[in-house]
Design an enzyme around this catalytic site. Structure first.
Site, PDB file in Angstrom:
ATOM      1  N   GLU A 153    -101.268  55.495  27.121  1.00 14.70           N
ATOM      2  CA  GLU A 153    -100.414  55.511  28.325  1.00 14.70           C
ATOM      3  C   GLU A 153     -99.134  55.994  27.996  1.00 14.70           C
ATOM      4  O   GLU A 153     -98.110  55.415  28.057  1.00 14.70           O
ATOM      5  CB  GLU A 153    -100.218  54.171  29.203  1.00 14.70           C
ATOM      6  CG  GLU A 153    -101.694  53.740  29.694  1.00 14.70           C
ATOM      7  CD  GLU A 153    -101.287  52.589  30.688  1.00 14.70           C
ATOM      8  OE1 GLU A 153    -100.465  51.818  30.504  1.00 14.70           O
ATOM      9  OE2 GLU A 153    -102.416  52.210  31.666  1.00 14.70           O
ATOM     10  N   GLU A 305    -109.803  51.742  31.537  1.00 15.01           N
ATOM     11  CA  GLU A 305    -109.192  50.636  31.716  1.00 15.01           C
ATOM     12  C   GLU A 305    -109.300  50.137  33.151  1.00 15.01           C
ATOM     13  O   GLU A 305    -108.866  51.028  34.010  1.00 15.01           O
ATOM     14  CB  GLU A 305    -107.612  50.062  31.293  1.00 15.01           C
ATOM     15  CG  GLU A 305    -107.334  50.587  29.762  1.00 15.01           C
ATOM     16  CD  GLU A 305    -105.920  50.149  29.566  1.00 15.01           C
ATOM     17  OE1 GLU A 305    -105.206  49.478  30.344  1.00 15.01           O
ATOM     18  OE2 GLU A 305    -105.433  50.506  28.468  1.00 15.01           O
TER      19      GLU A 305
END
Ligand code: GAL
Ligand code: ZN
Length: 657
Positions: A153, A305
């Site tokens: 991320e 995720e």
């Protein structure tokens, strides 16, 4: 180029982030036993392992990872191996303070959490390259390795002096001459003219509103600077393993990365999706992110995720009620995912995420979450041969662009109530609720394959984007534009007449005299519906007024205008009205719902040869499906009606026409 197929090899990947360095080694055996029970076939290792691998500068502790890679392989579990570069160890910031980011006020962002690195720092980049090199060299030939996961991320922003130098290099490449920059940024305003490149700094805290073109370029730069870090690591691993696909996990609809540009640099597009379980429209949000990621991937994609239960970063963190984890997981598959993974495998017992759920929670293998997760694992295994690798085709594209989003969120804008993502979400919701599957596209992408293209709100449109929209409609396409679209050019310069003249001609509208943003709780009456958030004062010019404003200052002026196949909607209609409007336009354009006559809350999606039916409501419903099918999760035959339990899912394969 390698692709997701090289990792999945015909299966849907199921598993998640695995952080075994947080546990004694005895636990690893237990993990493997339970992973097999849950149907896990993929784990992501190493995401936050930098300090474990390199406890002090230059050291390498790979023994534990060797044992884990071997353990996974011995148990038939593939490894998505992460470069650990998102969380530098404390020694880095302590020895090399220049690697630490500075915020807009010039304050240091310290270690003690994660992601404290400056993308422009040569020192950070050198350490990141070195550990990536050694990791790639060590595991290149390991049979457990199925995919590379670069960093995690990418989201750090920095305003430091090194970033300033890097920003100037980026600007020199973009503009060549300082005069061109001064012109593009409109620096004649407020005496902002730059006389030397060295005078340019990142847009730091200032006395009053900052120059919007400056901050826009800084956002473009920051996305590119982070992408340089990604590319540097990608190139290292790709040199060692040209056959193994590479990804980095996106935060969805997050403003920091222009994911259209990033996706072009990836073999596999992956994303982290965390709808709020309490949000009654969480399913729509999940659908939207699936549609967006699939469009970036131009095919199957990866849920890298999601949470099996609660997250721990909202104000109040709700668990997922029974069935919801399964519903949203299968929904992602319906929307094109070939991997359903979680953060994380085993819930941490220490650290900041000890109250964030895992596939295996503190409740252990008898816990509800683990049981439900295991069921999903076995169902995905059953679906795999029918679904992995298959495609989705959509008649409708929703246009979305990071550049326009950035430009619209600047100091000095017309309304702080206008949240770009909420507008995109409202339009996607209207189409989703009307039973239609949508792609997303960038305004400069080839749109010719779509029957309908909608632009919820693109404040900034480049000349190339406007050409693209014009030729799309000329070629027979139907276009619907939402309010405040086509206002600014590439440099955030307002176009004469309040909207690009060619776009106004296409839409059949005249000069925009004034924009009339609405207050948070305000609405404006239009013929047949209420508008929210926005209204505009303009006259038709060749277009037919489909609905006018009623009452108020804009009484009688057009709210919705149609010019042949081009439509303009100058407010945000309430959800029912937007759904009805877009549904009608889609019907005319020949973009039909996937399945007619579905009960409310039931979503239908076609993926390849399969029909997915997803019940987002908490009540059981009966659905009529024409033809005979086999339901792949239960193996039952279905002819005519079938019942979907609360949050129930059916995956139908046709047996007779
Ligand atoms: C993501 C992150 C994970 C974990 C998760 C919690 O942003 O990549 O490491 O922190 O959030 O929801
Ligand atoms: Zn910096």
């Amino acid at each position: 180029m390698p692709s997701l197929d090289d990792s999945t090899r015909g299966r849907i990947l199921f598993g998640g982030d695995y952080n075994p360095e947080q546990w004694p080694e005895e636990t690893w055996q237990e993990d493997v036993r339970l992973m097999k029970r849950a149907g896990v076939n993929s784990v992501t290792l190493g995401v936050f392992s930098w300090a474990t691998i390199e406890p002090r500068p230059g050291a390498r502790e790979f023994g534990w990872l060797d044992r884990l890679m071997d353990l996974m392989h011995a148990n038939g579990i593939g490894v998505v191996l992460a470069t650990p570069t998102s969380s530098p160890p404390p020694w880095m910031g302590s020895r090399h303070p220049e690697t630490l980011p500075r915020d807009e006020q010039g304050q240091t962002v310290w270690w003690g959490s994660r992601q404290q690195f400056c993308a422009s720092s040569p020192t950070y980049r050198a350490y990141a390259a070195a550990i990536t090199e050694d990791l790639a060299a060590r595991y290149a030939g390991h049979p457990a390795l199925t995919m590379w996961h670069i960093n995690n991320e990418y989201c750090t922003h920095c305003w430091c002096d090194e970033t300033a130098r890097h920003f100037r290099r980026w600007l020199r490449t973009k503009y060549g001459a300082l005069d061109a920059l001064n012109e593009a940024w409109g620096t004649a305003f407020w005496s902002q003219r730059y006389d030397a490149w060295e005078e340019i700094i990142p847009p730091r805290r200032a006395q009053y509103m900052r120059n919007p073109a400056h901050t826009l370029d800084f956002k473009r730069f920051t996305s590119d600077a982070l992408m340089e870090c990604y590319i540097a690591e990608r190139d290292i691993v790709a040199r060692h393993t040209p056959h193994i696909p590479v990804t980095t996990n996106f935060m969805p609809l997050w403003s920091g990365q222009d994911a259209w540009r990033w996706a072009e640099q990836e073999d596999v597009v992956s994303v982290d999706i965390y709808p709020d379980p309490k949000d009654p429209l969480g399913g729509q949000y999940n659908a939207m992110l699936g549609d967006m990621t699939r469009s970036q991937a131009r095919g199957p994609w990866v849920v890298m995720e999601q949470a099996a239960g609660a997250v721990n970063w909202r104000g109040v963190n709700h668990p997922k009620p029974p069935g919801l984890n399964r519903l949203w997981s299968l929904q992602s598959v319906a929307h094109g995912a070939d991997a359903v993974c979680y953060f994380q495998w085993r819930q941490s017992r220490q650290g900041a995420e000890k109250f964030h759920s895992g596939m295996l929670t503190h409740a252990g293998e008898d816990g509800r979450t683990f049981k439900e997760t295991s069921r999903i694992g076995s169902e995905l295994a059953r679906l795999s041969p029918h679904v992995a690798g298959s495609r989705i085709s959509a008649d409708i594209a929703v246009l979305h662009d990071w550049g326009s989003w950035w430009a619209g969120q600047q100091d000095g804008r017309l309304s702080t109530q206008l949240d770009y993502t909420e507008v995109v979400r409202a339009w996607h919701r209207a189409l989703w609720e009307s039973g239609r599957t949508t792609d997303f596209a960038h305004p400069e992408h080839d749109l010719t394959g779509y029957r309908l293209v909608v632009v919820p709100h693109l404040y900034l449109l480049t000349d190339a984007a406007i050409d693209n929209l014009l030729s799309y409609v000329r070629g027979g396409g139907t276009l619907v534009c939402g309010f405040l679209t086509g206002v600014a050019d590439e440099d955030d310069r307002v176009r004469a007449g309040g909207m690009d003249a060619r776009l106004r001609e296409l839409l059949g509208i005249g000069t925009v005299h004034e924009w009339w943003p609405l207050d948070a709780d305000e609405s404006v009456e239009c013929e047949g519906f209420l508008g929210t958030l926005w209204s505009e004062e303009f006259e038709p010019a060749g277009g037919e007024v489909v609905a006018a404003y009623r009452g108020g200052e804009l009484d009688g002026l057009p709210a919705v205008v149609r010019n042949g196949r081009a439509w303009y909607v100058s407010t945000l209609p309430e959800s029912d009205a937007l759904r009805a409007l877009l549904g009608r336009i889609a019907d005319d354009a020949g973009a039909a719902p996937v399945l007619a006559g579905l009960p409310g809350g039931v979503e239908a999606v076609r993926r390849g040869e399969l029909l997915f039916l997803l019940n987002h409501s908490r009540e059981a419903v009966t659905v009529q499906v024409p033809g005979s099918h086999q339901e792949l999760l239960t193996g039952e035959r279905v002819s005519a009606g079938l019942t979907l339990e609360r949050y129930g899912v059916a995956v139908l394969s046709r047996t007779t026409p």
